[in-house]
Each structure stands twice: as structure tokens, then as C-alpha cells.
Design an enzyme around this catalytic site. Structure first.
Site, PDB file in Angstrom:
ATOM      1  N   ASP A 114       0.872  -1.172   0.000  1.00 49.47           N
ATOM      2  CA  ASP A 114       0.000   0.000   0.000  1.00 49.47           C
ATOM      3  C   ASP A 114       0.918   1.233   0.000  1.00 49.47           C
ATOM      4  OD1 ASP A 114      -2.125   1.700   0.011  1.00 49.47           O
ATOM      5  OD2 ASP A 114      -3.170   0.732   1.678  1.00 49.47           O
TER       6      ASP A 114
HETATM    7  C1  BGC Z   1      -5.061   3.266   0.078  1.00 51.51           C
HETATM    8  C2  BGC Z   1      -5.168   2.268  -1.051  1.00 51.51           C
HETATM    9  C3  BGC Z   1      -5.026   2.978  -2.371  1.00 51.51           C
HETATM   10  C4  BGC Z   1      -3.694   3.707  -2.397  1.00 51.51           C
HETATM   11  C5  BGC Z   1      -3.412   4.448  -3.698  1.00 51.51           C
HETATM   12  C6  BGC Z   1      -3.833   4.129  -0.047  1.00 51.51           C
HETATM   13  O1  BGC Z   1      -3.926   5.171   0.849  1.00 51.51           O
HETATM   14  O2  BGC Z   1      -5.052   2.577   1.304  1.00 51.51           O
HETATM   15  O3  BGC Z   1      -6.396   1.603  -0.977  1.00 51.51           O
HETATM   16  O4  BGC Z   1      -5.124   2.051  -3.419  1.00 51.51           O
HETATM   17  O5  BGC Z   1      -3.682   4.655  -1.339  1.00 51.51           O
HETATM   18  O6  BGC Z   1      -4.294   5.489  -3.874  1.00 51.51           O
END
Ligand code: BGC
Length: 753
Positions: free
Chosen positions: A263
Site C-alpha cells: 500500500d
Molecule cells: C489506500 C489504497 C489505495 C492507495 C493508492 C492508499 O492510501 O489505502 O487503498 O489504493 O492509497 O491510492
């Protein structure tokens, strides 16, 4: 340029690399392994390591020299996110990147339909390819453990069987379009509070039976090609370097052949990530960049480890045909076909919670409707952080009602209450918006209230729109309670005093506390954040063009303290841990040297989330502990009655089967979601009072009868035996409970397994 010759991902070549006789969907990823090894042999170490971290905020590198295209990612999960600038989330200002806004996760789950989840995934896949995206950052399938969870609206259900079916449908739908899913957030990401540092402490049986199920099916049966480890820790280790989750279970037991992507900001070390299962650091290269090369030089890591990781990435790269730059983004992302899918999902997701004296559907004689509440006009496509969508269009509830009501019906509108816009970033606006509240618990605004009551008195019927918004339910924080915000209870009470013909529509992603609203609302509808065509679908249900057929994917507790993690004091944990994701953007932290930063992080408190409720999540808890919820899991009314005929049940070594006749006893076409729960009288192993094991959405014409068969594979009746560290079956008596909701059981039978 991408070398098509390498695109050998053909059904004819479907031979298992492991030599298994029945290759599963994951084995489709290994068909190019020999060619991939040859390509890797031509790559320099730098080129290989360059593939292990971000290139831009939403891509990781290929190798141009060898014709290997970059990997392009897009959020997910309910619309292809607006194009951002290369190094951040700010808008790139494109013209053709407006996408279809699909209903949010809990709305999809309320359809209880794997087929609709497939269609939904298909729509996402189509639009991803138009935008030149290889990987969708979704579906988001974590279990809704906490009613207050900031991402409850993104996630699917509190139940693993329902979540797993939808997760599988979505995954197949996306991947059949030649786009990969990146299923997230693996695993046990059930809270936003301290999400970057919290340690979710969960026992192995609960982990397997509840929290991993939606991932397991998508990986094994759906062939999900990539996985996003969550921000949090599970049982002591960060998910992005969790040997048990990534190497033992995901790759070892489930046979995952694709690649993992941390993530954003969720990678924590070079050695941890390299040794324990991470392929790509998103974003940044401070762990999986130069330090990998340095560690190989010192002998701490080997080049073969890098080769293995690159191979796993390339398997997906060659399974997904890269979209040439001059082909992508030549037309608008949102497509009519996908808008229709969004509408179909919305139509089947709306849940009729209550309908006293048949106040719904709206009677033909209604000539004046008072629509009250800002949630009737607020657009819900953006907000909530990463999962926001720049929608090509969005029909609000008020627009949907006005359009459907037509010329002969007057539709009045008043805001009724102020909207709470959430935490403000930066200075307060120079001119205060009179329709915005400063605090979530601000009492009702007297002027807005008086205006709303005046309209209510004039109308034949009042439709009150309450609920939350995407500043209240959002990634990055959990709600502190589930109360209706900004004096909504006061407003609805005053409206009811003025006009007893009142329907409440709740626009939210998660449950709200309805104790005050319920007695003054003869009808209640859960309307969700329902996508591009949400207002159209809602109007169709309110006016009775279609019968409501959604069923709750989670329990509406009467009060928050009744729900398991709260009742046991497991949440909230009062430790202030510090969200590492947020720290990533804190200027003082950014200025630190790597050593200072590490020391700073190490000194932070270590928050913990204890999962002592075990498998008693959601309705499993309420049923087992005899706590009456406001509305039970699986609940949802229709405009018709369904007759459940006598059930016959049988069991053999492969499956338990039940059959019965379902009759639509009403005068309009309607769908019913039938649910089969299992209880285990006399079991020696501990079980919840009952558990969902099978379900089906059945469409019936007015007056039609159908024989419905539900099947539970015996393997789904197993439990995780901790002493054997394996799935195990306890033979004995099963009580089969067939019904329309977890608290509305219509037929029972027993079988032996
Ligand atoms: C989120 C993810 C997301 C990623 C990219 C993160 O803060 O937890 O779900 O895909 O950002 O935007």
C-alpha cells in the site's frame, strides 16, 4: 514497444508449471515462465531492481530496452480514478478521464449477487483498459468488523461467505477484460485508527475462517494476479513483510503466482520486504531501490531473490496485454455500457428496512412531495480519499425523484440541516457557507428546520434524506460513533410532527444509530452511495417501478456498544500510534535522514487491536449473545410477499443440498435473496449460533413459483483446527436454517455429515 510475440497467454498453453493434474487459475500465470527466464537473463541488476519500486505515483517500471512495458495502476475500487500528476495524487487536469462511478462496496454487497459483482468488475475492467491501466487497485474486500470503520463503505460485508462470493465475481469480471486486479488490503485491515502502525492480534482460526476468506477465493478460484498487503501489522509483523501471510499462506498454501504491491507508503524495510514476500514498493525506492543492490554486494541478499521477484511481476506483465500510449485515452473513460451496469447494481442494492402500512411505493395520487435533507442533493462520487471518482455524471436522489415524478407532481426541496464537510485542511474559507456545519454534532439549524417543516406541512408525503457523507465515513479515520450527524434526529422528529406520511432514506456507506429516527419513520430505506445512476435507481424503487431487493450486508446495531469489538472493549484502543502513511507526508518527517526517521518511527507508541471476539463478528455475535439488533444482517423487505415451500435436505460426502419452492405471491416482478444458515447442535468444537453458508438471488415474475436449490460444499463446513494446523471436518448433525434474513428463518431441517 511491447513485444506481442511474448503474449503467449493462451488457453491452449494451459499446462501447470507445477505438474499438477488439474491446474487452477493461478497456473495460467506460469505459461510464459521459460521465456521470462530468458528475458531476465538479459537484464542488468539495475534494470531488475528498477522494477521493484514505483516509477511514478501510479506506475512501476518495465525495461524499455527489452520492450517490457511499465505497469500502470489505477484506484479502485468503484471507478477508475481521475488521472493524477506523475508524482502525486493531484489532478493532472485531463479532459477524457471522467469515469463511471459504480455503487460503493457495501452497496454492491447488498445485491448479494456474484453475477452483478462480475458485471461490475467487467465494467471496471473495460474502463481501465480505455485509460491504459494494467492493474486496478481493488476490489477492497476486508471484513467490516467495526460499524464505525472509515472504509466500511469501501468494503463489502461483515460475512466472509458473502464477501468471498462478491470478491470472486469482481475479480473474474475485471480479469476477463485483460486487466489485473490488485486485491486489497491483505489482511485484517479493519480500522483506520492508527492504520499505519496498529498490530491486529487475531487468532489463527479466526484469521482463516473470517478475515482471509474473501482473499482466498479470489486468489484460488478467481486467479487474482496481484495483491496489496495492508498498512497494518498482523500478529507482530507488517503485512508487507509478513512471512505467514505472504509466503506461507498466499504463495505456499494458495499457490499465488503473481506479484504483491505495498500500500502507498506501506513498505517498511529492505530485508523484511525482500525476504518475506513483497515485490513492489509503492511509492518510493528507499527500501527496494539502491539498498537492494547494496545488500547483494554485501551478500545479505542474492541476485536470484531479485530474479524471482521480477519473474512474478513479468508473469502478470505478459498476461496483461500492454496498451500502447497512442491507443489509451483516446475516448472518454465512462462508457454507456458501464453506466448501465452501475444502474443495474444500484437497482438491486437498495434495502427497504421498514414499510409500515405499505406507505411505499408512493401512491399514484401523490401530487406534492417534500424532499428534505442535503443528502438528497450532495454528490457522493468524490471524497473518502483514494476511492473517489471523477464521474462523467451523477444523478442525485433529488434529480432522480424529479425526473421520475414528471410534470404532474410538484417536488419541493429544502436542505433541512447543515452538511458537515469534515476536517478542514488549511485556513477556513473567507465567506462561511451557511449550509455547512462546523461540528458533526452541531444541533439542528433553527432556520433550516422551520423552512423544512413548512414544506412538510404542505406536502402529501415527506421524503427525509439522512445519513452520513464521505467526509464522515472516509479512509484515514474511523467515526467516533454512529450517531446521525448535524441534528438530523431533531429534524426528522419535527417533520414527522408536521406530517405523518414520512419516508426516511439513509444515504451512507455504513450503519447509523436509528433509535431516535425509527419511531418517527413509517418507512426506512437504506439508499447507499449508489453511483452514477444512484438517483435514478432510488426513484424507481420509491415509485414502485421495481421492487426493492437489497439485503443488509452488515448488522445495524441498535447502539454501537452492542457490537462485538465495542462490547468487549477491544476498540477503540486509546494508544496514539501515529499513522505512518500520514507521517510520510509530514514535512518534519520528510526532512529527517533515513536513520533519524527510523529512530523516530521506532520511538512511536505501538498500538494494538485485540480480536478477542474471535469469529463472533457482526451477526455471529448478536445471535450467539442474544443481543437484538436494530436491523439484522440479511434483512430487506420487498413490495411483495414470498412464500417459502417445504424444504427437502440431503447430504453426501461432497455437499449438503436443500431444495424448496419459492413463490412470488405479489402482483409485480420481484427478486428475493434466499439465505441458508447452519447451526451445529451438539458440536464439540465451538461455533457461532449460526453462520451463513449459501445464498441465491432469485428473480420471479408476479405470481411465479420456482424450485430453488442451494448447495453447501462440504469443504465450506470445515473449521481451522489449530492443533493440526489444518482444515478439519467435525462430523455430526447440522441444522439447516433457510430464510429471508438472519432473523427471519422460514424453514428448518437437519442432516448428518
Ligand atoms: C489506500 C489504497 C489505495 C492507495 C493508492 C492508499 O492510501 O489505502 O487503498 O489504493 O492509497 O491510492
Amino acid at each position: 514497444m511491447y513485444k506481442k510475440i511474448l503474449y503467449l497467454f493462451a488457453a491452449a498453453a494451459l499446462v501447470s508449471a507445477c505438474g499438477q493434474s488439474t491446474p487452477g487459475p493461478q497456473d495460467r500465470l506460469t505459461v510464459n515462465d521459460k521465456q521470462i527466464d530468458k528475458i531476465i537473463a538479459q537484464m542488468t541488476l539495475e534494470e531488475k531492481v528498477n522494477m521493484l519500486h514505483s516509477k511514478t505515483n501510479m506506475s512501476s517500471a518495465g525495461v524499455e530496452r527489452l520492450g517490457i512495458a511499465d505497469m500502470h495502476y489505477a484506484d479502485g475500487p468503484f471507478g477508475i480514478r481521475e488521472e493524477g500528476v506523475p508524482n502525486g495524487f493531484q489532478s493532472a487536469g485531463w479532459q477524457l478521464d471522467s469515469a463511471t462511478y459504480f455503487p460503493t462496496g457495501s452497496a454492491l454487497a447488498a445485491t448479494w449477487s456474484e453475477d452483478l459483482a462480475y458485471q461490475y468488475g467487467k465494467g471496471m475492467g473495460i474502463e481501465a483498459r480505455l485509460r491504459g491501466k494494467d492493474v486496478i487497485l481493488g476490489p477492497a474486500v476486508n471484513i467490516q468488523r467495526l460499524p464505525v470503520g472509515g472504509r466500511t463503505y469501501e468494503y463489502l460485508s461483515e460475512d466472509p461467505i458473502l464477501s468471498a462470493a462478491l470478491s470472486l465475481g469482481y475479480t473474474k469480471g475485471v480479469q476477463d477484460q485483460g486487466t489485473a486486479v490488485c486485491i486489497k488490503h491483505f489482511a485484517v485491515n479493519n480500522q483506520e485508527t492508527n492504520r499505519g502502525s496498529v498490530d491486529a492480534q487475531v487468532d489463527e482460526r479466526t484469521l482463516r475462517e473470517i478475515y482471509l476468506k474473501p482473499f482466498e477465493r479470489a486468489i484460488i478460484e478467481g486467479g487474482a494476479m496481484s495483491v496489496m498487503p495492508a498498512y497494518n501489522k498482523v500478529n507482530g509483523d507488517y503485512c508487507s513483510e509478513n512471512e505467514h501471510l505472504l509466503n506461507e499462506i498466499l504463495r505456499g498454501e494458495w499457490g499465488f503466482k503473481g506479484f504483491t504491491v505495498s500500500d502507498w507508503g506501506g513498505t517498511h524495510s529492505t530485508m523484511g520486504a525482500m525476504l518475506h514476500g513483497l515485490n513492489v514498493q509503492m511509492t518510493g525506492d528507499n527500501y527496494l531501490g539502491q539498498p537492494v543492490i547494496d545488500s547483494i554486494a554485501t551478500g545479505a541478499l542474492t541476485e536470484q531473490m531479485v530474479n524471482d521477484k521480477v519473474k512474478q511481476i513479468l508473469r502478470v506483465r505478459y498476461a496483461i496485454e500492454a496498451i500502447p500510449d497512442d491507443v489509451a485515452n483516446t475516448q472518454m473513460t465512462s462508457q454507456p455500457e458501464c453506466q448501465q451496469i452501475a444502474k443495474a447494481v444500484a437497482e438491486k442494492s437498495i434495502v427497504l428496512l421498514k414499510n409500515e402500512s405499505g406507505i411505499l411505493p408512493l401512491a399514484g395520487g401523490v401530487k406534492k412531495i417534500a424532499v428534505i435533507g442535503q443528502n438528497a442533493v450532495l454528490k457522493t462520487q468524490s471524497g473518502g480519499m483514494g476511492a473517489g471518482v471523477k464521474a462523467l455524471y451523477e444523478v442525485t436522489p433529488l434529480e432522480g425523484i424529479r425526473k421520475r415524478a414528471g410534470a404532474g407532481v410538484e417536488v419541493l426541496y429544502a436542505p433541512g440541516y447543515k452538511n458537515f464537510p469534515g476536517r478542514r485542511w488549511g485556513p477556513a474559507p473567507a465567506v462561511k457557507n451557511p449550509l455547512e456545519a462546523d461540528a458533526i454534532d452541531e444541533p439542528a439549524d433553527k432556520k433550516l428546520l422551520a423552512e423544512a417543516v413548512k414544506l412538510a406541512k404542505q406536502a402529501d408525503i415527506v421524503i427525509f434524506f439522512g445519513g452520513t457523507n464521505k467526509s464522515i465515513e472516509t479512509e484515514g479515520s474511523d467515526r467516533t460513533n454512529i450517531d446521525l450527524p448535524v441534528g438530523q434526529n431533531e429534524v426528522v422528529k419535527a417533520l414527522y410532527a408536521a406530517n405523518k406520511n414520512l419516508v426516511t432514506v439513509l444515504i451512507s456507506g455504513g450503519p447509523t444509530d436509528l433509535r431516535q429516527l425509527e419511531p418517527v419513520s413509517p418507512a426506512i430505506v437504506q439508499g447507499w452511495w449508489n453511483g452514477t445512476e444512484g438517483g435514478t435507481a432510488l426513484a424507481e424503487v420509491l415509485f414502485g417501478d421495481i421492487a426493492p431487493s437489497g439485503k443488509l450486508p452488515f448488522t445495524f446495531p441498535a447502539k454501537l456498544e452492542d457490537s462485538p469489538a465495542f462490547a468487549l472493549g477491544n476498540f477503540p484502543d486509546k494508544t496514539q500510534g501515529g499513522d505512518l502513511f500520514t507521517l510520510m507526508y509530514r514535512e518534519d518527517v520528510l526532512k529527517m535522514s533515513p536513520e533519524e526517521r527510523q529512530a523516530f518511527i521506532d520511538a512511536l507508541p505501538k498500538p494494538v487491536s485485540k480480536y478477542t471476539e474471535g469469529s463472533l463478528v457482526g451477526y455471529r455475535w448478536f445471535d450467539t449473545k442474544n443481543v437484538k439488533p436494530m436491523y439484522a444482517f440479511g434483512h430487506g423487505l420487498s413490495y411483495v410477499n414470498f412464500g417459502y415451500g417445504e424444504m427437502s435436505a440431503s447430504a453426501d460426502q461432497n455437499a449438503v443440498k436443500v431444495s424448496f419452492e419459492l413463490a412470488n405471491e405479489g402482483g409485480m416482478d420481484a427478486d428475493e435473496v434466499v439465505q441458508l444458515y447452519v447451526a451445529r447442535p451438539g458440536a464439540t468444537v465451538e461455533w457461532p449460533a449460526k453462520e451463513l453458508k449459501a445464498f441465491a438471488r432469485v428473480s420471479l415474475k408476479a405470481g411465479e413459483k420456482k424450485t430453488v436449490t442451494l448447495e453447501i460444499p462440504v469443504k465450506d463446513l470445515r473449521y481451522w483446527n489449530v492443533s493440526k494446523n489444518a482444515w478439519d471436518l467435525e462430523h455430526g448433525t447440522l441444522q439447516l436454517l433457510l430464510g429471508a434474513a438472519s432473523d427471519d428463518i422460514r424453514q428448518q431441517a437437519t442432516v448428518s455429515i
